[in-house]
Write a protein that holds these residues in place. Structure first.
Motif, PDB file in Angstrom:
ATOM      1  N   GLY A 119       0.797  -1.221   0.000  1.00  0.00           N
ATOM      2  CA  GLY A 119       0.000   0.000   0.000  1.00  0.00           C
ATOM      3  C   GLY A 119       0.827   1.268   0.000  1.00  0.00           C
ATOM      4  N   GLY A 120       0.436   2.195   0.902  1.00  0.00           N
ATOM      5  CA  GLY A 120       1.131   3.469   1.006  1.00  0.00           C
ATOM      6  C   GLY A 120       2.571   3.316   1.438  1.00  0.00           C
ATOM      7  N   GLY A 121       2.860   2.291   2.248  1.00  0.00           N
ATOM      8  CA  GLY A 121       4.237   2.031   2.663  1.00  0.00           C
ATOM      9  C   GLY A 121       5.119   1.660   1.498  1.00  0.00           C
ATOM     10  N   SER A 173      11.106  13.243  -5.761  1.00  0.00           N
ATOM     11  CA  SER A 173      10.861  11.827  -5.477  1.00  0.00           C
ATOM     12  C   SER A 173       9.979  11.665  -4.245  1.00  0.00           C
ATOM     13  CB  SER A 173      12.184  11.091  -5.263  1.00  0.00           C
ATOM     14  OG  SER A 173      12.954  11.084  -6.433  1.00  0.00           O
ATOM     15  N   LEU A 174      10.251  12.460  -3.213  1.00  0.00           N
ATOM     16  CA  LEU A 174       9.461  12.396  -1.984  1.00  0.00           C
ATOM     17  C   LEU A 174       8.153  13.167  -2.130  1.00  0.00           C
ATOM     18  CD1 LEU A 174      12.347  12.913   0.598  1.00  0.00           C
ATOM     19  CD2 LEU A 174      11.352  10.765  -0.190  1.00  0.00           C
ATOM     20  N   TRP A 175       8.185  14.287  -2.841  1.00  0.00           N
ATOM     21  CA  TRP A 175       6.980  15.092  -3.066  1.00  0.00           C
ATOM     22  C   TRP A 175       5.890  14.300  -3.775  1.00  0.00           C
ATOM     23  CZ3 TRP A 175       5.408  16.332  -8.114  1.00  0.00           C
ATOM     24  CH2 TRP A 175       4.329  17.231  -8.207  1.00  0.00           C
ATOM     25  N   SER A 176       6.285  13.432  -4.688  1.00  0.00           N
ATOM     26  CA  SER A 176       5.309  12.711  -5.522  1.00  0.00           C
ATOM     27  C   SER A 176       4.525  11.646  -4.766  1.00  0.00           C
ATOM     28  CB  SER A 176       6.035  12.060  -6.713  1.00  0.00           C
ATOM     29  OG  SER A 176       6.930  11.055  -6.267  1.00  0.00           O
ATOM     30  N   VAL A 177       4.989  11.248  -3.573  1.00  0.00           N
ATOM     31  CA  VAL A 177       4.357  10.141  -2.843  1.00  0.00           C
ATOM     32  C   VAL A 177       2.872  10.379  -2.628  1.00  0.00           C
ATOM     33  CG1 VAL A 177       4.294   8.870  -0.664  1.00  0.00           C
ATOM     34  CG2 VAL A 177       6.477   9.471  -1.677  1.00  0.00           C
ATOM     35  N   LYS A 178       2.485  11.595  -2.252  1.00  0.00           N
ATOM     36  CA  LYS A 178       1.092  11.864  -1.903  1.00  0.00           C
ATOM     37  C   LYS A 178       0.160  11.846  -3.117  1.00  0.00           C
ATOM     38  CE  LYS A 178       2.361  16.777  -1.707  1.00  0.00           C
ATOM     39  NZ  LYS A 178       2.462  17.959  -0.825  1.00  0.00           N
ATOM     40  N   TYR A 179       0.730  11.848  -4.317  1.00  0.00           N
ATOM     41  CA  TYR A 179      -0.098  11.849  -5.519  1.00  0.00           C
ATOM     42  C   TYR A 179      -0.105  10.502  -6.259  1.00  0.00           C
ATOM     43  CZ  TYR A 179       0.459  16.878  -4.786  1.00  0.00           C
ATOM     44  OH  TYR A 179       0.480  18.133  -4.239  1.00  0.00           O
ATOM     45  N   VAL A 180       0.813   9.614  -5.913  1.00  0.00           N
ATOM     46  CA  VAL A 180       1.013   8.401  -6.710  1.00  0.00           C
ATOM     47  C   VAL A 180      -0.230   7.516  -6.745  1.00  0.00           C
ATOM     48  CG1 VAL A 180       2.269   6.224  -6.836  1.00  0.00           C
ATOM     49  CG2 VAL A 180       3.511   8.340  -6.471  1.00  0.00           C
ATOM     50  N   MET A 181      -0.791   7.198  -5.599  1.00  0.00           N
ATOM     51  CA  MET A 181      -1.883   6.237  -5.548  1.00  0.00           C
ATOM     52  C   MET A 181      -3.171   6.785  -6.173  1.00  0.00           C
ATOM     53  SD  MET A 181      -0.128   3.868  -4.354  1.00  0.00           S
ATOM     54  CE  MET A 181      -1.377   2.576  -4.296  1.00  0.00           C
ATOM     55  N   GLY A 182      -3.380   8.112  -6.132  1.00  0.00           N
ATOM     56  CA  GLY A 182      -4.609   8.672  -6.670  1.00  0.00           C
ATOM     57  C   GLY A 182      -4.480   9.229  -8.075  1.00  0.00           C
ATOM     58  N   GLY A 212      -1.348   9.155  -9.973  1.00  0.00           N
ATOM     59  CA  GLY A 212       0.015   8.823 -10.377  1.00  0.00           C
ATOM     60  C   GLY A 212       0.258   8.877 -11.866  1.00  0.00           C
ATOM     61  N   ARG A 213      -0.695   8.387 -12.649  1.00  0.00           N
ATOM     62  CA  ARG A 213      -0.471   8.331 -14.099  1.00  0.00           C
ATOM     63  C   ARG A 213      -0.540   9.710 -14.743  1.00  0.00           C
ATOM     64  NH1 ARG A 213      -2.348   3.402 -12.628  1.00  0.00           N
ATOM     65  NH2 ARG A 213      -1.077   1.702 -13.489  1.00  0.00           N
ATOM     66  N   ARG A 214      -1.411  10.569 -14.255  1.00  0.00           N
ATOM     67  CA  ARG A 214      -1.422  11.949 -14.740  1.00  0.00           C
ATOM     68  C   ARG A 214      -0.132  12.659 -14.352  1.00  0.00           C
ATOM     69  NH1 ARG A 214      -7.585  14.167 -13.480  1.00  0.00           N
ATOM     70  NH2 ARG A 214      -8.682  12.584 -14.708  1.00  0.00           N
ATOM     71  N   LEU A 215       0.367  12.326 -13.179  1.00  0.00           N
ATOM     72  CA  LEU A 215       1.636  12.907 -12.724  1.00  0.00           C
ATOM     73  C   LEU A 215       2.772  12.517 -13.660  1.00  0.00           C
ATOM     74  CD1 LEU A 215       3.245  14.396 -10.439  1.00  0.00           C
ATOM     75  CD2 LEU A 215       3.565  12.141  -9.404  1.00  0.00           C
ATOM     76  N   VAL A 216       2.813  11.241 -14.072  1.00  0.00           N
ATOM     77  CA  VAL A 216       3.865  10.769 -14.975  1.00  0.00           C
ATOM     78  C   VAL A 216       3.820  11.543 -16.291  1.00  0.00           C
ATOM     79  CG1 VAL A 216       4.647   8.805 -16.363  1.00  0.00           C
ATOM     80  CG2 VAL A 216       4.051   8.463 -13.960  1.00  0.00           C
ATOM     81  N   LEU A 234       3.577   2.240  -9.642  1.00  0.00           N
ATOM     82  CA  LEU A 234       2.435   1.871 -10.470  1.00  0.00           C
ATOM     83  C   LEU A 234       2.701   0.597 -11.262  1.00  0.00           C
ATOM     84  CD1 LEU A 234       1.568   5.445 -11.792  1.00  0.00           C
ATOM     85  CD2 LEU A 234       0.311   4.134 -10.062  1.00  0.00           C
ATOM     86  N   ALA A 235       3.922   0.448 -11.766  1.00  0.00           N
ATOM     87  CA  ALA A 235       4.248  -0.738 -12.562  1.00  0.00           C
ATOM     88  C   ALA A 235       4.209  -2.013 -11.731  1.00  0.00           C
ATOM     89  CB  ALA A 235       5.621  -0.576 -13.209  1.00  0.00           C
TER      90      ALA A 235
END
Length: 481
Positions: A139-141, A338-347, A349-353, A404-405
């Protein structure tokens, strides 16, 4: 309430801590990537110090990348079956011994042999990193762990040239490059000691327990599948590194070997065996698309700093330290993103990429603009600021794409899947380096000058990044649908 980062194993009194494990995993990962990026700065002094030919110098870069790329998938599979901790330590021991041999090498041939072994060691422990993150984090971890994974990748790639340049400037060109290699020895020994103390060795314990209980311990490494896939990867990567006309004929054999490998794996599984790669992994859209996006991206980004180092040193006459320092802003913002992106990855993430790919393309285009302005009086260090945009994008993509991968991959296939993804990235890097640096040198030899050659190479890099961005858009739309 017990700390949720504590790991307990059945029948084992002592406990293990997830972030201690992660620290040990990321330490050698950083070294393996620095061993790629840092050499770019050291090449001129190595060439002078050992009397190396241009071919020798090419193999200092290519030999490491070749054995690294070829060994990733077999090592990931071996770790999944035999135990990731054991394979990690074995690879790290090999890497440390080879780094020591690199620093003590007296001829170009000995240095290149040591680099081949060093790449093999890195290829052995690298897939265990993703495998053990997949095994011990969820999960988030897991997103946070992969964010730190991306942080280490970004910072190591950018910090390697800075550190190497500083060592060469402090100790001189004759011995500075040697100490740049020898530095890996104490750090690697620390990693070996901490891995022995902090790893759970869960698979190894289970295999020993089964053996003591009289059970049959089955070890199926699929040697035929391993041989076929290794030969396929070798036939793809070697022609782009060998700089020999005959090697291009190997590309004709690669599709046949790949077809034979897939046919063998299907039949091997149908007979009740465990294939080297479970082909069902490619049914996971997130894994399949994540590999394509990162592999295409590496066609371009892998050459960014190699081209920059050649332009600054050969074109503008700058020294090793200045060349290394120009990547420092890239490293700083890459680590932050790298650390900033954590809060957006799960929700998201693909738009972020997608957004970060476009930011990297923008940074590349702005670097081209700076190169045009340098002959008109613009300072060369502006390239450090434009490439900071690339660093921000790369840092965020590194953690987001990895998370995500791997999100749908079963933990028992974590090492193999990680090896597959890294292998495609290494193949992309090898092909991209050959195309982009070939274009750079071709333009220089045609008399176009270093500035025009740099612009041509960076245009190619921008095109590859935009191709990866297109694939990222397709991935985002497929998952949204």
């Amino acid at each position: 309430m017990e700390d949720r980062n504590i790991i307990r194993l059945p029948g084992v009194e002592r406990t293990f801590h997830r972030y201690k494990i992660l620290f040990v995993l990321l330490l050698p990962l950083a070294m393996s990537l620095m061993a790629i990026s840092a050499v770019n700065v050291a090449l001129p002094t190595i060439e002078h110090g050992l009397g190396a030919t241009p071919t020798d110098v090419q193999w200092i870069l290519s030999g490491y990348a070749l054995t690294f790329g070829v060994s990733l998938i077999p090592s990931g599979r071996a770790g999944d079956v035999m135990g990731r901790g054991t394979l990690f330590i074995a690879g790290l021991v090999l890497f440390v011994l080879a780094a020591l041999a690199c620093g003590l090498a007296t001829t170009p041939e000995l240095l290149n042999l040591a680099r081949l072994v060093q790449g093999l060691g890195a290829g052995m422990f690298s897939p265990q990193v993703t495998g053990m993150i997949q095994q011990y984090f969820t999960g988030g971890g897991r997103a946070k762990a992969f964010a730190l994974f991306g942080l280490v990748i970004s910072v190591a790639v950018a910090i390697g040239p800075v550190l190497t340049g500083a060592i060469i400037s402090a100790l001189g060109p004759e011995s500075g490059w040697r100490w740049a290699f020898l530095l890996y020895t104490p750090v690697g020994l620390l990693g070996i000691i901490l891995a022995t103390a902090w790893f759970p060795f869960e698979t190894e314990r289970a295999r020993r327990a089964a053996g003591r209980g009289g059970g049959r311990v089955r070890l199926d490494l699929d040697p035929v599948g391993t041989l076929l896939l290794t030969a396929t990867i070798l036939c793809v990567m070697f022609p782009f590194m060998a700089h020999a006309a005959w090697a291009w004929f190997l590309l004709l054999a690669a599709p046949l070997l790949a077809w034979g490998w897939m046919l063998w794996e299907k039949r091997y599984a149908a007979r009740g065996h465990d294939p080297m790669v479970d082909l069902n992994l490619f049914r996971f859209r997130s894994f399949r698309n994540g590999m394509l996006v990162s592999g295409t991206m590496f066609l371009g980004v892998a050459s960014t700093f190699a081209v920059l180092a050649l332009f600054l040193q050969s074109g503008l006459g700058l020294g090793a330290l200045e060349t290394g320092l120009i990547g420092l802003p890239n490293a700083i913002v890459s680590g932050y993103s790298s650390l900033w992106s954590v809060k957006y990855v799960m929700g998201r993430g693909r738009r972020l990429v997608v957004a970060m790919m476009l930011l990297m393309a923008l940074g590349t285009v702005l670097s081209i603009l700076v190169a045009v302005l340098i002959p008109l009086g613009a300072p060369w260090w502006l390239l450090g600021l434009t490439l900071a945009l690339n660093g921000f994008g790369m840092g965020a993509i590194g953690s987001a794409n990895q998370t995500l991968a791997m999100q749908s991959v079963p933990a028992r296939h974590g090492g193999t899947a990680g090896g597959l993804k890294q292998t495609l990235e290494r193949i992309g890097a090898a092909l991209g380096n050959a195309v982009v640096t070939g274009l750079l040198f071709g333009l220089v030899q045609a008399g176009m000058g270093w500035t025009f050659a740099f612009i041509g190479a960076y245009v190619a890099i921008a095109i590859f990044i935009l191709c990866a961005a297109t694939l990222a858009v397709v991935d985002e739309r497929q998952h949204r649908a």
